[in-house]
Design a protein around this motif. Structure first.
Motif, PDB file in Angstrom:
ATOM      1  N   THR A  45       0.830  -1.193   0.000  1.00 27.85           N
ATOM      2  CA  THR A  45       0.000   0.000   0.000  1.00 27.85           C
ATOM      3  C   THR A  45       0.868   1.248   0.000  1.00 27.85           C
ATOM      4  O   THR A  45       2.099   1.163  -0.027  1.00 27.85           O
ATOM      5  N   SER A  46       0.240   2.397   0.013  1.00 28.87           N
ATOM      6  CA  SER A  46       0.984   3.657  -0.045  1.00 28.87           C
ATOM      7  C   SER A  46       0.024   4.806   0.225  1.00 28.87           C
ATOM      8  O   SER A  46      -1.167   4.598   0.478  1.00 28.87           O
ATOM      9  N   ILE A  47       0.559   6.029   0.117  1.00 24.97           N
ATOM     10  CA  ILE A  47      -0.312   7.188   0.097  1.00 24.97           C
ATOM     11  C   ILE A  47      -1.147   7.162  -1.179  1.00 24.97           C
ATOM     12  O   ILE A  47      -0.816   6.449  -2.127  1.00 24.97           O
ATOM     13  N   GLY A  48      -2.222   7.947  -1.188  1.00 22.60           N
ATOM     14  CA  GLY A  48      -3.034   8.051  -2.394  1.00 22.60           C
ATOM     15  C   GLY A  48      -4.380   7.378  -2.255  1.00 22.60           C
ATOM     16  O   GLY A  48      -4.584   6.508  -1.400  1.00 22.60           O
ATOM     17  N   PRO A  49      -5.327   7.758  -3.103  1.00 21.37           N
ATOM     18  CA  PRO A  49      -6.699   7.260  -2.984  1.00 21.37           C
ATOM     19  C   PRO A  49      -6.879   5.811  -3.415  1.00 21.37           C
ATOM     20  O   PRO A  49      -7.758   5.121  -2.886  1.00 21.37           O
ATOM     21  N   ASN A  50      -6.086   5.334  -4.370  1.00 22.91           N
ATOM     22  CA  ASN A  50      -6.286   3.957  -4.838  1.00 22.91           C
ATOM     23  C   ASN A  50      -6.096   2.934  -3.722  1.00 22.91           C
ATOM     24  O   ASN A  50      -6.989   2.115  -3.468  1.00 22.91           O
ATOM     25  N   PRO A  51      -4.961   2.926  -3.031  1.00 20.40           N
ATOM     26  CA  PRO A  51      -4.828   1.957  -1.945  1.00 20.40           C
ATOM     27  C   PRO A  51      -5.791   2.212  -0.799  1.00 20.40           C
ATOM     28  O   PRO A  51      -6.191   1.272  -0.106  1.00 20.40           O
ATOM     29  N   ARG A  52      -6.190   3.478  -0.618  1.00 21.70           N
ATOM     30  CA  ARG A  52      -7.149   3.742   0.454  1.00 21.70           C
ATOM     31  C   ARG A  52      -8.479   3.050   0.185  1.00 21.70           C
ATOM     32  O   ARG A  52      -9.148   2.593   1.116  1.00 21.70           O
ATOM     33  N   VAL A  53      -8.889   2.967  -1.070  1.00 18.92           N
ATOM     34  CA  VAL A  53     -10.132   2.266  -1.402  1.00 18.92           C
ATOM     35  C   VAL A  53     -10.076   0.836  -0.872  1.00 18.92           C
ATOM     36  O   VAL A  53     -11.017   0.352  -0.226  1.00 18.92           O
ATOM     37  N   VAL A  54      -8.972   0.153  -1.121  1.00 17.86           N
ATOM     38  CA  VAL A  54      -8.849  -1.239  -0.681  1.00 17.86           C
ATOM     39  C   VAL A  54      -8.786  -1.328   0.841  1.00 17.86           C
ATOM     40  O   VAL A  54      -9.422  -2.190   1.450  1.00 17.86           O
ATOM     41  N   ARG A  55      -8.045  -0.415   1.476  1.00 18.50           N
ATOM     42  CA  ARG A  55      -7.961  -0.447   2.935  1.00 18.50           C
ATOM     43  C   ARG A  55      -9.328  -0.201   3.572  1.00 18.50           C
ATOM     44  O   ARG A  55      -9.691  -0.840   4.568  1.00 18.50           O
ATOM     45  N   MET A  56     -10.106   0.714   2.999  1.00 18.11           N
ATOM     46  CA  MET A  56     -11.435   0.985   3.550  1.00 18.11           C
ATOM     47  C   MET A  56     -12.374  -0.193   3.313  1.00 18.11           C
ATOM     48  O   MET A  56     -13.183  -0.542   4.181  1.00 18.11           O
ATOM     49  N   ARG A  68     -18.034   6.860   9.398  1.00 15.76           N
ATOM     50  CA  ARG A  68     -17.804   5.430   9.521  1.00 15.76           C
ATOM     51  C   ARG A  68     -16.399   5.184  10.067  1.00 15.76           C
ATOM     52  O   ARG A  68     -15.437   5.833   9.635  1.00 15.76           O
ATOM     53  N   PRO A  69     -16.238   4.252  11.007  1.00 20.85           N
ATOM     54  CA  PRO A  69     -14.904   3.945  11.525  1.00 20.85           C
ATOM     55  C   PRO A  69     -13.903   3.598  10.441  1.00 20.85           C
ATOM     56  O   PRO A  69     -12.714   3.910  10.551  1.00 20.85           O
ATOM     57  N   SER A  70     -14.377   2.985   9.372  1.00 25.12           N
ATOM     58  CA  SER A  70     -13.468   2.589   8.274  1.00 25.12           C
ATOM     59  C   SER A  70     -12.820   3.789   7.604  1.00 25.12           C
ATOM     60  O   SER A  70     -11.718   3.676   7.076  1.00 25.12           O
ATOM     61  N   ALA A  71     -13.482   4.951   7.657  1.00 22.46           N
ATOM     62  CA  ALA A  71     -12.902   6.149   7.054  1.00 22.46           C
ATOM     63  C   ALA A  71     -11.657   6.574   7.819  1.00 22.46           C
ATOM     64  O   ALA A  71     -10.657   6.988   7.222  1.00 22.46           O
ATOM     65  N   THR A  72     -11.710   6.471   9.141  1.00 16.86           N
ATOM     66  CA  THR A  72     -10.553   6.826   9.957  1.00 16.86           C
ATOM     67  C   THR A  72      -9.473   5.769   9.853  1.00 16.86           C
ATOM     68  O   THR A  72      -8.284   6.089   9.685  1.00 16.86           O
ATOM     69  N   ILE A  73      -9.852   4.506   9.912  1.00 15.60           N
ATOM     70  CA  ILE A  73      -8.878   3.427   9.839  1.00 15.60           C
ATOM     71  C   ILE A  73      -8.105   3.465   8.526  1.00 15.60           C
ATOM     72  O   ILE A  73      -6.881   3.290   8.500  1.00 15.60           O
ATOM     73  N   SER A  74      -8.806   3.715   7.434  1.00 17.50           N
ATOM     74  CA  SER A  74      -8.167   3.650   6.113  1.00 17.50           C
ATOM     75  C   SER A  74      -7.347   4.882   5.787  1.00 17.50           C
ATOM     76  O   SER A  74      -6.559   4.876   4.836  1.00 17.50           O
TER      77      SER A  74
END
Length: 206
Positions: free
Chosen positions: A5-16, A198-204
């Motif tokens: 993973t990394s910074i940026g919106p693409n990996p954040r989608v998967v983390r969320m 949503r908690p997932s927003a903070t976690i991701s």
């Protein structure tokens, strides 16, 4: 499994997506700013030099956020974020595709060709003269989406899906790089406010 993973919106989608499903797998950070993603070690995971990349138990890799999320949906079925019936899955894929093509792509390229130009010009073909039009196109399509989701709790209806996660992560990114959503798009703004709770927003986010 392991997620690169990394910074940026693409990996954040998967983390969320993972956070919403309660999936916990090891994460390994790829340093985009130092160009680690362009080194042989990461290119062997993803020849495009992008993140995220999901390493499977057999040592093979999946890339592209929708493919990774589809795999995680099939291997961790609850809670469903793509669907439990052919109709639900098709509807989620339809809206995810619409958001990806009409909003995500012009927004991301508007950034790459303008604010992100120093970072991307040596890596991908950039068209600086197209940046303003791409940003405007993304905003027009957000207004289009706003009208279509009126009266719905989420993009596809009553349930949270991958489409909401994709939209949220990229609109959060867009707002951070000079592409805030117009407040007149009240339905999308309300959806984003709901997603931020949503908690997932903070976690991701980390």
């Amino acid at each position: 499994m392991k997620l690169y993973t990394s910074i940026g919106p693409n990996p954040r989608v998967v983390r969320m997506f993972m956070a919403e499903k309660g999936i916990a797998i090891p994460l390994e950070q790829v340093d985009l700013m130092s160009g680690e993603n362009r080194q042989e070690a990461h290119l062997s995971r993803n020849p495009a030099g992008q993140t995220p990349a999901l390493e499977l138990d057999d040592g093979s890799f999946l890339t592209e956020i929708t493919a990774i999320c589809e795999y995680l949906e099939e291997t961790h079925t609850n809670p469903p974020l793509i669907g439990t019936t052919p109709e639900e899955r098709a509807r989620t894929r339809m809206w995810t595709r619409r958001i990806d093509i009409n909003i995500v792509e012009p927004m991301a390229n508007g950034f790459r060709f303008c604010e992100g130009l120093p970072l991307f010009q040596s890596r991908v073909k950039c068209i600086p003269q197209a940046a303003d039009d791409l940003k405007a196109l993304a905003q027009e399509q957000l207004t289009w989406l706003d009208g279509l989701i009126a009266g719905r709790p989420f993009v596809t209806g009553d349930k949270l899906t991958l489409a909401d996660i994709l939209l949220f992560c990229f609109l959060e990114f867009g707002a951070s790089v000079g592409q805030p959503i117009a407040t007149s798009n009240k339905n999308v703004v309300a959806l984003l406010d709901k997603m931020r709770q949503r908690p997932s927003a903070t976690i991701s986010a980390s």
